[in-house]
Design a protein around this motif. Structure first.
Motif, mmCIF file in Angstrom:
data_model
loop_
_atom_site.group_PDB
_atom_site.id
_atom_site.type_symbol
_atom_site.label_atom_id
_atom_site.label_comp_id
_atom_site.label_asym_id
_atom_site.label_seq_id
_atom_site.Cartn_x
_atom_site.Cartn_y
_atom_site.Cartn_z
ATOM 1 N N PHE A 139 0.822 -1.216 0.000
ATOM 2 C CA PHE A 139 0.000 0.000 0.000
ATOM 3 C C PHE A 139 0.852 1.261 0.000
ATOM 4 C CE2 PHE A 139 -3.452 -2.681 2.015
ATOM 5 C CZ PHE A 139 -4.234 -2.697 0.872
ATOM 6 N N ILE A 140 1.894 1.277 0.815
ATOM 7 C CA ILE A 140 2.757 2.461 0.874
ATOM 8 C C ILE A 140 3.501 2.648 -0.437
ATOM 9 C CG2 ILE A 140 4.814 3.429 1.982
ATOM 10 C CD1 ILE A 140 3.712 2.257 4.631
ATOM 11 N N THR A 141 3.981 1.557 -1.013
ATOM 12 C CA THR A 141 4.680 1.642 -2.299
ATOM 13 C C THR A 141 3.738 2.138 -3.392
ATOM 14 O OG1 THR A 141 6.157 -0.141 -1.646
ATOM 15 C CG2 THR A 141 6.005 0.327 -3.988
ATOM 16 N N TYR A 142 2.513 1.659 -3.383
ATOM 17 C CA TYR A 142 1.514 2.087 -4.379
ATOM 18 C C TYR A 142 1.215 3.574 -4.263
ATOM 19 C CZ TYR A 142 -2.887 2.396 -6.890
ATOM 20 O OH TYR A 142 -3.886 2.774 -7.767
ATOM 21 N N LYS A 143 1.173 4.097 -3.033
ATOM 22 C CA LYS A 143 0.852 5.510 -2.815
ATOM 23 C C LYS A 143 2.063 6.426 -2.991
ATOM 24 C CE LYS A 143 -1.851 7.094 0.249
ATOM 25 N NZ LYS A 143 -2.506 7.496 1.499
ATOM 26 N N SER A 144 3.263 5.861 -3.017
ATOM 27 C CA SER A 144 4.482 6.670 -3.044
ATOM 28 C C SER A 144 4.895 7.035 -4.467
ATOM 29 C CB SER A 144 5.641 5.916 -2.390
ATOM 30 O OG SER A 144 5.372 5.642 -1.052
ATOM 31 N N ARG A 145 5.599 8.132 -4.545
ATOM 32 C CA ARG A 145 6.245 8.481 -5.815
ATOM 33 C C ARG A 145 7.473 7.591 -5.984
ATOM 34 N NH1 ARG A 145 7.641 14.522 -4.732
ATOM 35 N NH2 ARG A 145 8.632 13.369 -3.086
ATOM 36 N N ALA A 146 7.984 7.529 -7.176
ATOM 37 C CA ALA A 146 9.126 6.655 -7.463
ATOM 38 C C ALA A 146 10.338 7.025 -6.607
ATOM 39 C CB ALA A 146 9.484 6.721 -8.946
ATOM 40 N N ILE A 147 10.593 8.317 -6.439
ATOM 41 C CA ILE A 147 11.750 8.746 -5.646
ATOM 42 C C ILE A 147 11.580 8.355 -4.185
ATOM 43 C CG2 ILE A 147 10.878 11.087 -5.236
ATOM 44 C CD1 ILE A 147 14.553 10.165 -5.847
ATOM 45 N N ASP A 148 10.346 8.445 -3.669
ATOM 46 C CA ASP A 148 10.089 8.048 -2.283
ATOM 47 C C ASP A 148 10.249 6.537 -2.110
ATOM 48 O OD1 ASP A 148 9.583 10.665 -1.487
ATOM 49 O OD2 ASP A 148 7.458 10.509 -2.004
ATOM 50 N N PHE A 149 9.799 5.769 -3.097
ATOM 51 C CA PHE A 149 9.986 4.318 -3.046
ATOM 52 C C PHE A 149 11.473 3.992 -2.993
ATOM 53 C CE2 PHE A 149 11.083 0.522 -5.501
ATOM 54 C CZ PHE A 149 10.557 -0.445 -4.671
ATOM 55 N N PHE A 150 12.261 4.672 -3.806
ATOM 56 C CA PHE A 150 13.701 4.444 -3.836
ATOM 57 C C PHE A 150 14.323 4.783 -2.485
ATOM 58 C CE2 PHE A 150 18.057 5.920 -4.782
ATOM 59 C CZ PHE A 150 18.574 4.739 -5.279
ATOM 60 N N LYS A 151 13.930 5.914 -1.887
ATOM 61 C CA LYS A 151 14.456 6.299 -0.572
ATOM 62 C C LYS A 151 14.076 5.274 0.491
ATOM 63 C CE LYS A 151 14.398 11.294 -1.299
ATOM 64 N NZ LYS A 151 13.727 12.561 -0.916
ATOM 65 N N ASN A 152 12.824 4.822 0.447
ATOM 66 C CA ASN A 152 12.376 3.810 1.419
ATOM 67 C C ASN A 152 13.184 2.526 1.296
ATOM 68 O OD1 ASN A 152 10.369 5.435 2.513
ATOM 69 N ND2 ASN A 152 8.820 4.701 1.082
ATOM 70 N N PHE A 153 13.409 2.104 0.058
ATOM 71 C CA PHE A 153 14.179 0.881 -0.177
ATOM 72 C C PHE A 153 15.616 1.042 0.326
ATOM 73 C CE2 PHE A 153 17.005 -1.685 -2.818
ATOM 74 C CZ PHE A 153 16.507 -2.952 -2.538
ATOM 75 N N ILE A 154 16.223 2.197 0.079
ATOM 76 C CA ILE A 154 17.602 2.452 0.529
ATOM 77 C C ILE A 154 17.670 2.442 2.052
ATOM 78 C CG2 ILE A 154 19.426 4.210 0.634
ATOM 79 C CD1 ILE A 154 19.320 2.716 -2.018
ATOM 80 N N ILE A 155 16.691 3.071 2.714
ATOM 81 C CA ILE A 155 16.673 3.098 4.178
ATOM 82 C C ILE A 155 16.557 1.684 4.739
ATOM 83 C CG2 ILE A 155 15.222 3.756 6.149
ATOM 84 C CD1 ILE A 155 14.803 6.443 4.697
ATOM 85 N N MET A 156 15.662 0.884 4.165
ATOM 86 C CA MET A 156 15.499 -0.490 4.632
ATOM 87 C C MET A 156 16.777 -1.300 4.386
ATOM 88 S SD MET A 156 12.519 -3.273 3.773
ATOM 89 C CE MET A 156 13.023 -3.574 2.076
ATOM 90 N N ALA A 157 17.377 -1.136 3.215
ATOM 91 C CA ALA A 157 18.601 -1.876 2.889
ATOM 92 C C ALA A 157 19.747 -1.490 3.827
ATOM 93 C CB ALA A 157 18.992 -1.626 1.438
ATOM 94 N N LEU A 158 19.887 -0.200 4.117
ATOM 95 C CA LEU A 158 20.951 0.240 5.026
ATOM 96 C C LEU A 158 20.735 -0.296 6.437
ATOM 97 C CD1 LEU A 158 21.507 3.935 3.872
ATOM 98 C CD2 LEU A 158 23.034 1.978 3.535
ATOM 99 N N THR A 159 19.479 -0.310 6.876
ATOM 100 C CA THR A 159 19.184 -0.848 8.209
ATOM 101 C C THR A 159 19.512 -2.337 8.275
ATOM 102 O OG1 THR A 159 17.378 0.756 8.373
ATOM 103 C CG2 THR A 159 17.430 -0.978 10.005
ATOM 104 N N ILE A 160 19.205 -3.057 7.225
ATOM 105 C CA ILE A 160 19.530 -4.494 7.186
ATOM 106 C C ILE A 160 21.045 -4.697 7.154
ATOM 107 C CG2 ILE A 160 19.385 -6.582 5.773
ATOM 108 C CD1 ILE A 160 16.558 -5.583 4.946
ATOM 109 N N LEU A 161 21.735 -3.912 6.338
ATOM 110 C CA LEU A 161 23.198 -4.054 6.249
ATOM 111 C C LEU A 161 23.880 -3.722 7.568
ATOM 112 C CD1 LEU A 161 23.937 -2.605 2.700
ATOM 113 C CD2 LEU A 161 24.053 -4.993 3.437
#
Length: 192
Positions: free
Chosen positions: A150-172
């Motif tokens: 739902f959040i990805t569907y509502k987000s702009r492409a740049i926001d999706f990219f930022k969200n993915f980067i934040i999640m990836a950095l937290t996992i790393l």
């Protein structure tokens, strides 16, 4: 039970290869528990402290979810959570289940804030909590998939990219030390 024993032994000597704890290793939970154990020098106090903190987080964010959904505060709901015997029993187990549930509930709270307010800052918190949850209790991740969609569907492409980067950095942040402790090849063997 044997899983509780593995978690207790992991606080003294963390080693996934020797099933202390079993795979996937629960690195954030064990790291946090080791810090508390350093100060308390007591395995029961360590896990009870984590359990108490988990119940606090569960109550705080469950009440927040209640207020988002119903636009009112409920003292009865707070007491119902606090005196729930299941949570009291889980808070004293030598496992990561209750802390994982606490982070899951906090994640749902920030997901609901994101969906209700369209403020991107809440989605950053949500996606960073996903990374934390994966290091505490990976089996709870499927509960968050609808919110991610739902959040990805509502987000702009740049926001999706930022969200993915934040999640990836937290996992790393926890995955790289886990690889360094276990060894990449050994980690792959244990996961297989």
């Amino acid at each position: 039970d044997i899983d509780s024993l593995r978690f207790a032994l992991a606080i003294i000597d963390y080693n996934i290869l020797e099933l202390r704890p079993h795979f996937p290793g629960y690195p954030i939970f064990c790291f946090f528990a080791k810090i508390i154990y350093f100060f308390t020098n007591s395995i029961p106090i360590t896990f009870s402290t984590i359990g108490g903190l988990s119940i606090f987080i569960i109550i705080k964010y469950s009440v927040g979810i209640w207020e988002i959904l119903f636009k009112e505060r409920s003292i009865f709901f707070q007491f119902l959570i606090f005196f729930n015997p299941f949570l009291w029993l889980m808070s004293n187990r030598y496992m990561s289940d209750l802390l994982g549930l606490a982070i899951l509930i906090a994640s749902v709270y920030y997901a609901l804030l994101t969906l209700n307010s369209n403020k991107q800052n809440y989605s950053y918190i949500f996606f960073s909590l996903i990374g934390v949850l994966l290091g505490i209790r990976i089996s709870f991740f499927p509960f968050l998939i609808p919110f991610i969609v739902f959040i990805t569907y509502k987000s702009r492409a740049i926001d999706f990219f930022k969200n993915f980067i934040i999640m990836a950095l937290t996992i790393l942040l926890w995955l790289i030390p886990l690889f360094l402790i276990t060894g990449f090849d050994n980690f792959i063997k244990v996961s297989m």
